[in-house]
Design a protein around this motif. Structure first.
Motif, PDB file in Angstrom:
ATOM      1  N   ASN A 202       0.834  -1.206   0.000  1.00 16.88           N
ATOM      2  CA  ASN A 202       0.000   0.000   0.000  1.00 16.88           C
ATOM      3  C   ASN A 202       0.868   1.256   0.000  1.00 16.88           C
ATOM      4  O   ASN A 202       0.593   2.217  -0.746  1.00 16.88           O
ATOM      5  CB  ASN A 202      -0.903   0.028   1.225  1.00 16.88           C
ATOM      6  N   ALA A 203       1.903   1.257   0.822  1.00 21.69           N
ATOM      7  CA  ALA A 203       2.751   2.444   0.944  1.00 21.69           C
ATOM      8  C   ALA A 203       3.561   2.707  -0.327  1.00 21.69           C
ATOM      9  O   ALA A 203       3.775   3.862  -0.706  1.00 21.69           O
ATOM     10  CB  ALA A 203       3.693   2.294   2.140  1.00 21.69           C
ATOM     11  N   LEU A 204       3.996   1.631  -0.996  1.00 22.81           N
ATOM     12  CA  LEU A 204       4.814   1.790  -2.194  1.00 22.81           C
ATOM     13  C   LEU A 204       3.987   2.091  -3.439  1.00 22.81           C
ATOM     14  O   LEU A 204       4.474   2.725  -4.381  1.00 22.81           O
ATOM     15  CB  LEU A 204       5.638   0.526  -2.443  1.00 22.81           C
ATOM     16  N   GLY A 205       2.754   1.612  -3.469  1.00 23.25           N
ATOM     17  CA  GLY A 205       1.949   1.762  -4.670  1.00 23.25           C
ATOM     18  C   GLY A 205       1.943   0.503  -5.514  1.00 23.25           C
ATOM     19  O   GLY A 205       1.910   0.569  -6.748  1.00 23.25           O
ATOM     20  N   ILE A 206       1.963  -0.661  -4.854  1.00 19.45           N
ATOM     21  CA  ILE A 206       1.886  -1.954  -5.533  1.00 19.45           C
ATOM     22  C   ILE A 206       0.495  -2.541  -5.262  1.00 19.45           C
ATOM     23  O   ILE A 206       0.079  -2.638  -4.107  1.00 19.45           O
ATOM     24  CB  ILE A 206       2.963  -2.929  -5.016  1.00 19.45           C
ATOM     25  N   MET A 207      -0.203  -2.929  -6.311  1.00 17.26           N
ATOM     26  CA  MET A 207      -1.533  -3.508  -6.133  1.00 17.26           C
ATOM     27  C   MET A 207      -1.431  -4.881  -5.453  1.00 17.26           C
ATOM     28  O   MET A 207      -0.540  -5.677  -5.761  1.00 17.26           O
ATOM     29  CB  MET A 207      -2.235  -3.646  -7.487  1.00 17.26           C
ATOM     30  N   VAL A 208      -2.339  -5.126  -4.524  1.00 13.70           N
ATOM     31  CA  VAL A 208      -2.398  -6.406  -3.815  1.00 13.70           C
ATOM     32  C   VAL A 208      -3.318  -7.340  -4.596  1.00 13.70           C
ATOM     33  O   VAL A 208      -4.491  -7.037  -4.820  1.00 13.70           O
ATOM     34  CB  VAL A 208      -2.936  -6.227  -2.378  1.00 13.70           C
ATOM     35  N   ASP A 209      -2.771  -8.487  -5.004  1.00 14.61           N
ATOM     36  CA  ASP A 209      -3.524  -9.445  -5.810  1.00 14.61           C
ATOM     37  C   ASP A 209      -3.915 -10.648  -4.962  1.00 14.61           C
ATOM     38  O   ASP A 209      -3.049 -11.332  -4.410  1.00 14.61           O
ATOM     39  CB  ASP A 209      -2.667  -9.889  -6.999  1.00 14.61           C
ATOM     40  N   ILE A 210      -5.221 -10.915  -4.885  1.00 14.56           N
ATOM     41  CA  ILE A 210      -5.701 -12.002  -4.035  1.00 14.56           C
ATOM     42  C   ILE A 210      -6.014 -13.288  -4.809  1.00 14.56           C
ATOM     43  O   ILE A 210      -6.519 -14.245  -4.224  1.00 14.56           O
ATOM     44  CB  ILE A 210      -6.917 -11.564  -3.191  1.00 14.56           C
ATOM     45  N   SER A 211      -5.717 -13.319  -6.117  1.00 14.62           N
ATOM     46  CA  SER A 211      -5.832 -14.595  -6.829  1.00 14.62           C
ATOM     47  C   SER A 211      -4.911 -15.614  -6.173  1.00 14.62           C
ATOM     48  O   SER A 211      -3.824 -15.271  -5.702  1.00 14.62           O
ATOM     49  CB  SER A 211      -5.450 -14.427  -8.304  1.00 14.62           C
ATOM     50  N   HIS A 212      -5.341 -16.853  -6.138  1.00 12.46           N
ATOM     51  CA  HIS A 212      -4.586 -17.994  -5.587  1.00 12.46           C
ATOM     52  C   HIS A 212      -4.672 -18.131  -4.073  1.00 12.46           C
ATOM     53  O   HIS A 212      -4.457 -19.237  -3.564  1.00 12.46           O
ATOM     54  CB  HIS A 212      -3.107 -17.968  -5.999  1.00 12.46           C
ATOM     55  N   VAL A 213      -4.939 -17.081  -3.322  1.00  6.49           N
ATOM     56  CA  VAL A 213      -4.871 -17.214  -1.867  1.00  6.49           C
ATOM     57  C   VAL A 213      -6.124 -17.894  -1.326  1.00  6.49           C
ATOM     58  O   VAL A 213      -7.163 -17.973  -1.981  1.00  6.49           O
ATOM     59  CB  VAL A 213      -4.666 -15.849  -1.167  1.00  6.49           C
ATOM     60  N   SER A 214      -6.020 -18.393  -0.103  1.00  4.79           N
ATOM     61  CA  SER A 214      -7.160 -19.017   0.567  1.00  4.79           C
ATOM     62  C   SER A 214      -8.227 -17.975   0.878  1.00  4.79           C
ATOM     63  O   SER A 214      -7.959 -16.760   0.904  1.00  4.79           O
ATOM     64  CB  SER A 214      -6.709 -19.686   1.867  1.00  4.79           C
ATOM     65  N   ASP A 215      -9.436 -18.448   1.138  1.00  2.00           N
ATOM     66  CA  ASP A 215     -10.507 -17.524   1.510  1.00  2.00           C
ATOM     67  C   ASP A 215     -10.144 -16.727   2.757  1.00  2.00           C
ATOM     68  O   ASP A 215     -10.423 -15.525   2.854  1.00  2.00           O
ATOM     69  CB  ASP A 215     -11.807 -18.296   1.758  1.00  2.00           C
ATOM     70  N   GLU A 216      -9.527 -17.400   3.721  1.00  2.40           N
ATOM     71  CA  GLU A 216      -9.143 -16.705   4.961  1.00  2.40           C
ATOM     72  C   GLU A 216      -8.141 -15.585   4.673  1.00  2.40           C
ATOM     73  O   GLU A 216      -8.245 -14.483   5.228  1.00  2.40           O
ATOM     74  CB  GLU A 216      -8.546 -17.693   5.965  1.00  2.40           C
ATOM     75  N   ALA A 217      -7.190 -15.862   3.793  1.00  2.00           N
ATOM     76  CA  ALA A 217      -6.211 -14.836   3.435  1.00  2.00           C
ATOM     77  C   ALA A 217      -6.893 -13.674   2.716  1.00  2.00           C
ATOM     78  O   ALA A 217      -6.540 -12.505   2.933  1.00  2.00           O
ATOM     79  CB  ALA A 217      -5.107 -15.434   2.567  1.00  2.00           C
ATOM     80  N   PHE A 218      -7.868 -13.976   1.853  1.00  2.00           N
ATOM     81  CA  PHE A 218      -8.619 -12.910   1.176  1.00  2.00           C
ATOM     82  C   PHE A 218      -9.255 -11.974   2.193  1.00  2.00           C
ATOM     83  O   PHE A 218      -9.124 -10.748   2.100  1.00  2.00           O
ATOM     84  CB  PHE A 218      -9.696 -13.513   0.269  1.00  2.00           C
ATOM     85  N   TRP A 219      -9.956 -12.536   3.175  1.00  2.00           N
ATOM     86  CA  TRP A 219     -10.658 -11.682   4.144  1.00  2.00           C
ATOM     87  C   TRP A 219      -9.669 -10.917   5.013  1.00  2.00           C
ATOM     88  O   TRP A 219      -9.939  -9.761   5.400  1.00  2.00           O
ATOM     89  CB  TRP A 219     -11.615 -12.519   4.981  1.00  2.00           C
ATOM     90  N   ASP A 220      -8.518 -11.512   5.296  1.00  2.00           N
ATOM     91  CA  ASP A 220      -7.477 -10.780   6.032  1.00  2.00           C
ATOM     92  C   ASP A 220      -7.006  -9.570   5.229  1.00  2.00           C
ATOM     93  O   ASP A 220      -6.822  -8.471   5.781  1.00  2.00           O
ATOM     94  CB  ASP A 220      -6.286 -11.697   6.335  1.00  2.00           C
ATOM     95  N   VAL A 221      -6.798  -9.771   3.928  1.00  2.00           N
ATOM     96  CA  VAL A 221      -6.375  -8.657   3.069  1.00  2.00           C
ATOM     97  C   VAL A 221      -7.441  -7.573   3.059  1.00  2.00           C
ATOM     98  O   VAL A 221      -7.137  -6.371   3.185  1.00  2.00           O
ATOM     99  CB  VAL A 221      -6.093  -9.151   1.635  1.00  2.00           C
ATOM    100  N   MET A 222      -8.694  -7.962   2.935  1.00  2.00           N
ATOM    101  CA  MET A 222      -9.778  -6.985   2.864  1.00  2.00           C
ATOM    102  C   MET A 222      -9.853  -6.130   4.127  1.00  2.00           C
ATOM    103  O   MET A 222     -10.169  -4.936   4.072  1.00  2.00           O
ATOM    104  CB  MET A 222     -11.106  -7.699   2.622  1.00  2.00           C
ATOM    105  N   ALA A 223      -9.557  -6.731   5.268  1.00  2.00           N
ATOM    106  CA  ALA A 223      -9.606  -5.997   6.535  1.00  2.00           C
ATOM    107  C   ALA A 223      -8.400  -5.079   6.696  1.00  2.00           C
ATOM    108  O   ALA A 223      -8.463  -4.098   7.436  1.00  2.00           O
ATOM    109  CB  ALA A 223      -9.663  -6.980   7.705  1.00  2.00           C
TER     110      ALA A 223
END
Length: 400
Positions: A202-223
């Motif tokens: 987020n600080a650098l300006g790199i998009m976070v890609d949630i393809s491939h990750v587990s559902d739990e990891a997706f929700w962690d990223v969203m939070a």
């Protein structure tokens, strides 16, 4: 599974791609061609670097193999294919992952340097737009599998080299996140280190890609993330029940509410339940073969069995209509701003849908969208506008 020797071998067995070229209609409409050539087309996942690392080919000219080369990209109107800097999960936790990622980036830089009239590395949304204006194909970079980022300083390093999204994990759990493909979930979603990685992205300006990750990891990223994430090459789980690699309805809706975009993967196993189940059935048949024959499991044996199995059990290719169904579904549940294209060309082997076989086929996709009632404004969003909006938001929020 993508990027396997089996898929490469099978590509020589199937006649589906050739048959498609013979039987498909005369071509897309004039309106579809015009839109494809004028709109900014961004495809967020094309596996050219790993394809060329395995077998070199001159993509500045027409190639016999693969799904991407310059002439076909220009024919299709493709402006910005994200080059996938992919490291296989077998390298997770080793220095070789970082070495390979650097080597693949250097390869893309070399291609652009040798053919400046055709390709240009792009490190910003503005770079992509400038390349389109100049008639050059932009080559932005996305890292598939975060395992090369062994420490946070390496995230700075890869940002400086041009990486503008990172797929946090791939086929196995790594130090950052758990994988949707891996039954082992040691991180319970994102690891503590993974949370640091997301914050620094987020600080650098790199998009976070949630393809491939587990559902739990997706929700962690969203939070955790302060900016919209993307799914660079995923599809809707609605059509492939139980396939965690695709996104469930509530995930797609949450991604959209965050301002993010799901980029539809064109591999048949991502599009239809029949194609998704075919791989499981083949694997089960191979295990039964091993049990009956007493043969030891081996890559060579599995590849040979796969070829034989495919001859007697034809692969159930999806079609372009299935790609359109996924787009329609995302628009229905999450809105027109939530969907884009992440084809996985050169990454899913001989599994691409009839009617959408390589980078020359974007006009056919546009024609399909027109036939389903999308207007030019909506189509432009799907082709690249939605992704470019997210990229600009991520750039604007960066605090390097």
């Amino acid at each position: 599974m993508k990027k396997t020797v089996l898929l490469a071998l099978l590509a020589g067995v199937s006649l589906a791609a050739c048959e498609d070229k013979v039987t498909k209609p005369e071509g897309p409409s004039e309106d579809a061609v015009r839109i494809a050539q004028s709109a900014l087309i961004v495809d967020t996942h094309i596996d050219v670097p790993y394809r060329l690392q395995e077998k070199w080919d001159d993509i500045s000219a027409a190639t016999q193999g693969g799904d991407f080369d310059y002439p076909r990209a220009k024919e299709g109107g493709l402006d910005a294919p994200f080059m996938s800097i992919y490291t296989p999960s077998k390298l997770d936790g080793t220095p070789d992952a970082t070495v390979l990622a650097n080597d693949l980036i250097s390869m893309v830089e070399k291609i652009a340097a040798e053919h400046p009239d055709k390709f240009r590395v792009a490190k910003s949304a503005a770079d992509v737009e400038a390349a389109q204006k100049d008639g050059v194909i932009a080559l932005p970079l996305g890292m598939e599998n975060g395992s090369p980022i062994a420490d946070l300083d390496l995230l700075d390093h890869f940002y400086n080299r041009g990486i503008r999204y990172v797929t946090l994990a791939h086929a196995k759990a790594n130090a950052i996140a758990d994988s949707s493909y891996d039954p082992e979930r040691p991180n319970g979603g994102l690891s503590e280190y993974g949370a640091e990685v997301v914050k620094k992205m987020n600080a650098l300006g790199i998009m976070v890609d949630i393809s491939h990750v587990s559902d739990e990891a997706f929700w962690d990223v969203m939070a955790l993330t302060d900016v919209p994430p993307i799914a660079s090459h995923s599809s809707a789980r609605h059509f492939t029940p139980g396939f965690e690699r695709n996104m469930a309805d509530d995930m797609i809706v949450a991604l959209a509410k965050k301002g993010g975009v799901i980029m539809i993967n064109a591999g048949s196993s991502f599009l239809t339940e029949a194609a998704n189940n075919w791989g499981k059935e083949r694997d089960a048949a191979y295990e039964a073969h091993l049990a009956a024959s007493g043969e030891e499991k081996s890559h060579a044996g599995e590849d040979a069995f796969g070829i034989s199995y495919r001859m007697t059990h034809p692969y159930p290719y999806a079609t372009l209509d299935d790609v359109l169904d996924h787009i329609d579904y995302v628009v229905k549940i999450a809105g027109i701003d939530a969907v884009g294209i992440g084809s996985d060309f050169d990454g899913v082997g001989d599994s691409l849908p009839i009617g959408f076989k390589d980078v020359s086929d974007y006009p056919a996709l546009v024609d399909g969208l027109l036939s389903r009632g999308y207007d030019e404004v909506a189509i432009t969003k799907i082709l690249g506008g939605n992704l470019m909006r997210v990229w600009r938001v991520v750039e604007a929020a960066a605090q390097p």
